[in-house]
Design a protein around this motif. Structure first.
Motif, PDB file in Angstrom:
ATOM      1  N   ALA A 158       0.829  -1.205   0.000  1.00 40.92           N
ATOM      2  CA  ALA A 158       0.000   0.000   0.000  1.00 40.92           C
ATOM      3  C   ALA A 158       0.863   1.254   0.000  1.00 40.92           C
ATOM      4  CB  ALA A 158      -0.925  -0.011   1.223  1.00 40.92           C
ATOM      5  N   ILE A 159       1.917   1.257   0.799  1.00 43.23           N
ATOM      6  CA  ILE A 159       2.808   2.419   0.875  1.00 43.23           C
ATOM      7  C   ILE A 159       3.453   2.696  -0.476  1.00 43.23           C
ATOM      8  CG2 ILE A 159       4.982   3.244   1.873  1.00 43.23           C
ATOM      9  CD1 ILE A 159       4.157   1.809   4.474  1.00 43.23           C
ATOM     10  N   TYR A 160       3.854   1.642  -1.173  1.00 43.28           N
ATOM     11  CA  TYR A 160       4.475   1.801  -2.492  1.00 43.28           C
ATOM     12  C   TYR A 160       3.533   2.510  -3.465  1.00 43.28           C
ATOM     13  CZ  TYR A 160       5.993   0.520  -7.186  1.00 43.28           C
ATOM     14  OH  TYR A 160       6.341   0.576  -8.521  1.00 43.28           O
ATOM     15  N   PHE A 161       2.294   2.038  -3.534  1.00 41.70           N
ATOM     16  CA  PHE A 161       1.347   2.623  -4.481  1.00 41.70           C
ATOM     17  C   PHE A 161       0.887   4.023  -4.038  1.00 41.70           C
ATOM     18  CE2 PHE A 161       0.870  -1.837  -5.795  1.00 41.70           C
ATOM     19  CZ  PHE A 161       0.957  -1.685  -7.176  1.00 41.70           C
ATOM     20  N   ILE A 162       0.839   4.255  -2.742  1.00 42.21           N
ATOM     21  CA  ILE A 162       0.467   5.593  -2.259  1.00 42.21           C
ATOM     22  C   ILE A 162       1.515   6.614  -2.656  1.00 42.21           C
ATOM     23  CG2 ILE A 162       0.121   7.009  -0.190  1.00 42.21           C
ATOM     24  CD1 ILE A 162      -1.099   4.504   1.129  1.00 42.21           C
ATOM     25  N   PHE A 163       2.788   6.241  -2.583  1.00 44.51           N
ATOM     26  CA  PHE A 163       3.844   7.164  -2.984  1.00 44.51           C
ATOM     27  C   PHE A 163       3.784   7.459  -4.480  1.00 44.51           C
ATOM     28  CE2 PHE A 163       6.370   6.494   0.980  1.00 44.51           C
ATOM     29  CZ  PHE A 163       6.561   7.839   1.260  1.00 44.51           C
ATOM     30  N   ARG A 164       3.280   6.524  -5.252  1.00 43.74           N
ATOM     31  CA  ARG A 164       3.133   6.749  -6.694  1.00 43.74           C
ATOM     32  C   ARG A 164       1.900   7.586  -7.003  1.00 43.74           C
ATOM     33  NH1 ARG A 164       4.135   1.920 -10.701  1.00 43.74           N
ATOM     34  NH2 ARG A 164       4.109   3.778 -12.013  1.00 43.74           N
ATOM     35  N   ARG A 165       0.790   7.344  -6.284  1.00 47.61           N
ATOM     36  CA  ARG A 165      -0.472   8.047  -6.515  1.00 47.61           C
ATOM     37  C   ARG A 165      -1.129   8.370  -5.167  1.00 47.61           C
ATOM     38  NH1 ARG A 165       1.542   8.009 -10.797  1.00 47.61           N
ATOM     39  NH2 ARG A 165       0.655   7.501 -12.851  1.00 47.61           N
ATOM     40  N   PRO A 166      -1.052   9.615  -4.725  1.00 42.21           N
ATOM     41  CA  PRO A 166      -1.630   9.982  -3.419  1.00 42.21           C
ATOM     42  C   PRO A 166      -3.120   9.681  -3.290  1.00 42.21           C
ATOM     43  CG  PRO A 166      -0.205  11.733  -4.240  1.00 42.21           C
ATOM     44  CD  PRO A 166      -0.335  10.734  -5.348  1.00 42.21           C
ATOM     45  N   PHE A 167      -3.860   9.704  -4.400  1.00 42.44           N
ATOM     46  CA  PHE A 167      -5.301   9.456  -4.305  1.00 42.44           C
ATOM     47  C   PHE A 167      -5.598   8.038  -3.841  1.00 42.44           C
ATOM     48  CE2 PHE A 167      -4.657   7.823  -8.602  1.00 42.44           C
ATOM     49  CZ  PHE A 167      -5.558   6.770  -8.683  1.00 42.44           C
ATOM     50  N   ILE A 168      -4.666   7.108  -4.102  1.00 42.66           N
ATOM     51  CA  ILE A 168      -4.827   5.749  -3.591  1.00 42.66           C
ATOM     52  C   ILE A 168      -4.783   5.766  -2.068  1.00 42.66           C
ATOM     53  CG2 ILE A 168      -3.783   3.442  -3.499  1.00 42.66           C
ATOM     54  CD1 ILE A 168      -2.818   3.856  -6.345  1.00 42.66           C
ATOM     55  N   GLY A 169      -3.941   6.627  -1.513  1.00 43.94           N
ATOM     56  CA  GLY A 169      -3.856   6.770  -0.068  1.00 43.94           C
ATOM     57  C   GLY A 169      -5.142   7.308   0.531  1.00 43.94           C
ATOM     58  N   VAL A 170      -5.775   8.262  -0.160  1.00 41.72           N
ATOM     59  CA  VAL A 170      -7.047   8.811   0.324  1.00 41.72           C
ATOM     60  C   VAL A 170      -8.117   7.725   0.326  1.00 41.72           C
ATOM     61  CG1 VAL A 170      -8.856  10.505  -0.123  1.00 41.72           C
ATOM     62  CG2 VAL A 170      -6.462  11.134  -0.458  1.00 41.72           C
ATOM     63  N   ALA A 171      -8.168   6.955  -0.758  1.00 38.93           N
ATOM     64  CA  ALA A 171      -9.147   5.863  -0.844  1.00 38.93           C
ATOM     65  C   ALA A 171      -8.903   4.822   0.243  1.00 38.93           C
ATOM     66  CB  ALA A 171      -9.094   5.219  -2.224  1.00 38.93           C
ATOM     67  N   LEU A 172      -7.643   4.471   0.467  1.00 38.70           N
ATOM     68  CA  LEU A 172      -7.313   3.483   1.499  1.00 38.70           C
ATOM     69  C   LEU A 172      -7.579   4.031   2.898  1.00 38.70           C
ATOM     70  CD1 LEU A 172      -4.024   1.847   0.145  1.00 38.70           C
ATOM     71  CD2 LEU A 172      -6.277   0.796   0.352  1.00 38.70           C
ATOM     72  N   SER A 173      -7.365   5.322   3.077  1.00 40.11           N
ATOM     73  CA  SER A 173      -7.652   5.933   4.368  1.00 40.11           C
ATOM     74  C   SER A 173      -9.142   5.870   4.674  1.00 40.11           C
ATOM     75  CB  SER A 173      -7.172   7.388   4.381  1.00 40.11           C
ATOM     76  OG  SER A 173      -7.346   7.970   5.660  1.00 40.11           O
TER      77      SER A 173
END
Length: 445
Positions: A13-28
């Motif tokens: 998850a951390i790897y993909f969040i660093f590539r695309r911040p919106f993935i982090g928002v969705a995961l949050s």
């Protein structure tokens, strides 16, 4: 095994969040609803998954220069005002300070999630990713509980993940009702036939979970969703037929205890649970009368000392609902988003909260009415409007004013409204550019 899976999930998850911040928002948003740490039993229970994902998302957003401009509307202003008001109310709390600050810690994180949505989610694709994230989060719980209820022959007691905002069956039913319009939207928007069949099964399992929760507010919310789609939906005959089939099947599928509980809606004044709620509402009004600006602070209404202090004055409202014949040993929860905010933040705080909800609903209405030929924008805005209506009605009987899912929906209302405004502006600019050309052509003719 689950703990290892969760531990392996984090670096991916951390790897993909660093590539695309919106993935982090969705995961949050996903982790705030699903609470993965409650599904493990070993060392995974101590993993702060949501905190890690949120921190990495913020860092990724800061260092990622490809991100677009965030959305900021009047709802954002009301959200900031609500945060300030909640902070001041906590500073001047009439309850236990440690309890108030603990609730404030949850409060600011939920508001932060709202601003993460408005700052990072700015395209159709990103909106859909967030919608899929919250739909999967809630539906994993709903399907799990719904299938258990079916397999057990209505013997399973439905509850949410322990220690979470939806741990109580009433709160779980509220969340699933809010997610049903999202699931319907995703079902209609996807073109993948297998995925459509899966989503249909998910919708049915969620409905079973809502009905099997024995939640009266959940049943009312389900009726609201069905009524809306009957009025606005294209397949009115299918919706009506489905509703009639469910209504006809309930007597043979549900135990008598379910009907006994639903019947208490008509005899609410004789129900001890309802009387306890009314006393909590009276206490919230009395506390707000004494502290109209900032209220009593978070959870002050659940303080037994303050409850006993205001209890003799409950009789002032007995002309509305008679409750003086009952006395409870402990303070009762407000069981109403409106009365809880009134007690927590006072009349001023309630006004701010209501303006926030109203502004978000108007944002969604604006997006739907100014979508033009953009059918996707109209459909998603209308779906989230239903979610807001369900929250506003069912929430009148639940203590969930600061609900993660609601604040995600409010954040998406800001995003969709901004999309609609850009569309209107682009159309106007195109019209302004074409006008001189038309004038020239008409002059030559």
């Amino acid at each position: 095994m689950r703990d290892l899976f969760l531990l392996c999930f984090l670096p991916v998850a951390i790897y993909f969040i660093f590539r695309r911040p919106f993935i982090g928002v969705a995961l949050s948003a996903w982790t705030s609803i699903f609470a993965p740490h409650t599904w493990v039993w070993g060392f995974g229970t101590s993993l702060r998954v949501n905190l890690v994902i949120t921190a990495v998302t913020v860092l990724s957003f800061i260092i990622n220069k490809r991100e677009g401009k965030g959305a900021f509307t009047s709802a954002s202003i009301w959200m900031l005002v609500l945060f300030v008001w909640g902070t001041l109310a906590t500073m001047f709390t009439e309850g236990i300070s440690t309890v108030a600050w603990f609730e404030w810690d949850v409060f600011w994180k939920i508001i932060f999630l709202f601003f993460m949505v408005t700052m990072v989610i700015n395209t159709r694709h990103r909106v859909e990713v967030v919608l899929w994230a919250v739909a999967i989060a809630g539906s994993l719980i709903g399907c799990n509980e719904g299938l258990k209820y079916i397999i057990s022959g209505a013997g399973h007691i439905i509850v949410g993940p322990p220690g979470t905002r939806i741990g109580d069956r009433n709160d779980l039913a509220l969340a699933l009702n809010m997610l049903l319009p999202v699931c319907f939207f995703l079902y209609n928007s996807t073109k993948h036939q297998l995925l459509k069949k899966i989503m249909l099964g998910v919708i049915i399992a969620n409905i079973v979970c809502i009905i099997g929760s024995f939640s009266r507010g959940g049943f009312i919310g389900l009726c609201i969703v069905a009524f809306f789609y009957f009025l606005k939906g294209k397949n009115k005959i299918l919706i009506l037929t489905g509703s009639l089939v469910v209504a006809a099947a309930l007597p043979s599928l549900m135990p008598q205890s379910w009907f006994d509980r639903m019947n208490t809606i008509e005899t609410a004044t004789e129900d001890m649970s309802f009387i306890g709620r009314v006393q909590a509402w009276k206490q919230a009004v009395l506390m707000a009368n004494d502290h109209p600006v900032f209220g009593g602070g978070f959870k002050a209404g659940q303080n037994t000392y303050l409850w006993r202090l205001y209890e003799p004055e409950f009789e002032k409202f007995d002309h509305i609902v008679q409750t003086s014949h009952v006395s409870f040993p402990f303070a009762k929860a407000a069981h109403s988003i409106y009365f809880q905010v009134l007690g927590d933040l006072g009349y001023c705080g309630l006004f701010i909260y209501l303006m926030l909800l109203l502004t978000a609903y108007r944002h969604l209405g604006y997006a739907a009415s100014h979508a033009g030929e953009d059918e996707w924008l109209r459909n998603v805005a209308n779906s989230l409007k239903v979610s807001m209506i369900v929250f506003g009605v069912s929430g009148a009987l639940l203590s969930q004013p600061y609900f993660d899912l609601t604040f995600v929906v409010i954040g998406l209302s800001v995003v969709l409204c901004t999309m609609a405004r850009k569309r209107v502006s682009a159309t106007a600019n195109a019209g302004a550019a074409v006008a001189p050309v038309l004038q020239t052509l008409s002059g030559k003719s």
